[in-house]
Design a protein around this motif. Structure first.
Motif, PDB file in Angstrom:
ATOM      1  N   ARG A 112       0.844  -1.296  -0.254  1.00  0.00           N
ATOM      2  CA  ARG A 112       0.057   0.047   0.113  1.00  0.00           C
ATOM      3  C   ARG A 112       0.899   1.237  -0.004  1.00  0.00           C
ATOM      4  O   ARG A 112       1.927   1.214   0.622  1.00  0.00           O
ATOM      5  N   LEU A 113       0.505   2.319  -0.643  1.00  0.00           N
ATOM      6  CA  LEU A 113       1.102   3.415  -0.962  1.00  0.00           C
ATOM      7  C   LEU A 113       0.893   4.635   0.259  1.00  0.00           C
ATOM      8  O   LEU A 113      -0.108   4.636   0.514  1.00  0.00           O
ATOM      9  N   SER A 114       1.993   5.159   0.885  1.00  0.00           N
ATOM     10  CA  SER A 114       1.838   6.384   1.710  1.00  0.00           C
ATOM     11  C   SER A 114       1.453   7.533   1.021  1.00  0.00           C
ATOM     12  O   SER A 114       0.895   8.373   1.520  1.00  0.00           O
ATOM     13  N   ALA A 115       1.967   7.637  -0.257  1.00  0.00           N
ATOM     14  CA  ALA A 115       2.009   8.968  -0.946  1.00  0.00           C
ATOM     15  C   ALA A 115       2.479   8.789  -2.408  1.00  0.00           C
ATOM     16  O   ALA A 115       3.135   8.004  -2.695  1.00  0.00           O
ATOM     17  N   MET A 116       1.729   9.865  -3.079  1.00  0.00           N
ATOM     18  CA  MET A 116       2.016   9.713  -4.486  1.00  0.00           C
ATOM     19  C   MET A 116       2.445  11.214  -4.991  1.00  0.00           C
ATOM     20  O   MET A 116       1.872  12.129  -4.205  1.00  0.00           O
ATOM     21  N   CYS A 125       7.291  11.744 -11.638  1.00  0.00           N
ATOM     22  CA  CYS A 125       6.399  11.155 -10.614  1.00  0.00           C
ATOM     23  C   CYS A 125       7.026  10.060  -9.654  1.00  0.00           C
ATOM     24  O   CYS A 125       8.133   9.709  -9.818  1.00  0.00           O
ATOM     25  N   TYR A 126       6.479   9.854  -8.424  1.00  0.00           N
ATOM     26  CA  TYR A 126       7.081   9.202  -7.515  1.00  0.00           C
ATOM     27  C   TYR A 126       5.794   8.656  -6.766  1.00  0.00           C
ATOM     28  O   TYR A 126       4.581   9.116  -6.617  1.00  0.00           O
ATOM     29  N   ASN A 160       7.456   2.816   4.669  1.00  0.00           N
ATOM     30  CA  ASN A 160       8.723   3.037   5.164  1.00  0.00           C
ATOM     31  C   ASN A 160       9.629   4.207   4.664  1.00  0.00           C
ATOM     32  O   ASN A 160      10.734   4.341   5.011  1.00  0.00           O
ATOM     33  N   GLY A 161       8.870   5.120   3.658  1.00  0.00           N
ATOM     34  CA  GLY A 161       9.614   6.180   3.211  1.00  0.00           C
ATOM     35  C   GLY A 161      10.428   5.948   2.188  1.00  0.00           C
ATOM     36  O   GLY A 161      10.810   6.985   1.473  1.00  0.00           O
TER      37      GLY A 161
END
Length: 116
Positions: free
Chosen positions: A30-34, A95-96, A101-102
């Motif tokens: 799961r992603l924490s940010a985009m 993009c990222y 975990n950062g």
């Protein structure tokens, strides 16, 4: 292996619009940010906009009111709607996606050129 593919860059006249799309594959977490960064010629890479998993958004002051970021954590896709483009928006847009975990994974970049 995580891979990000960006699309939507190109040449546009000042005042015009573009929409960038970035889709990540191989993501098993799961992603924490985009988000999106950009790098203009001769300048350092800078944050353009980011979106957290809860929907919080962050924008560079220079794009507030003109750019809108949105994302789909299920589809692992992030969008950047860019309106009222200015010559100074010219650059390579990266993009990222970010793990909890950062760790960040990056796309290869898409060129945006705004002509006067």
């Amino acid at each position: 292996q995580v891979q990000l593919v960006e699309s939507g860059g190109g040449l546009v006249q000042a005042g015009g619009s573009l929409t960038l799309t970035c889709t990540a594959s191989g993501v098993t977490f799961r992603l924490s940010a985009m988000g999106w960064y950009r790098q203009a010629p001769g300048k350092e890479r800078e944050l353009v906009a980011g979106i957290g998993s809860g929907g919080s958004r962050d924008y560079a002051d220079s794009v507030k009111g003109r750019f809108t970021i949105s994302g789909d954590n299920v589809k692992k896709t992030v969008y950047l709607q860019m309106n009222s483009l200015k010559v100074e928006d010219t650059g390579v847009y990266y993009c990222y996606v970010q793990h909890w975990n950062g760790v960040r994974f990056w796309g290869q970049g898409t060129q945006v050129t705004v002509s006067s």
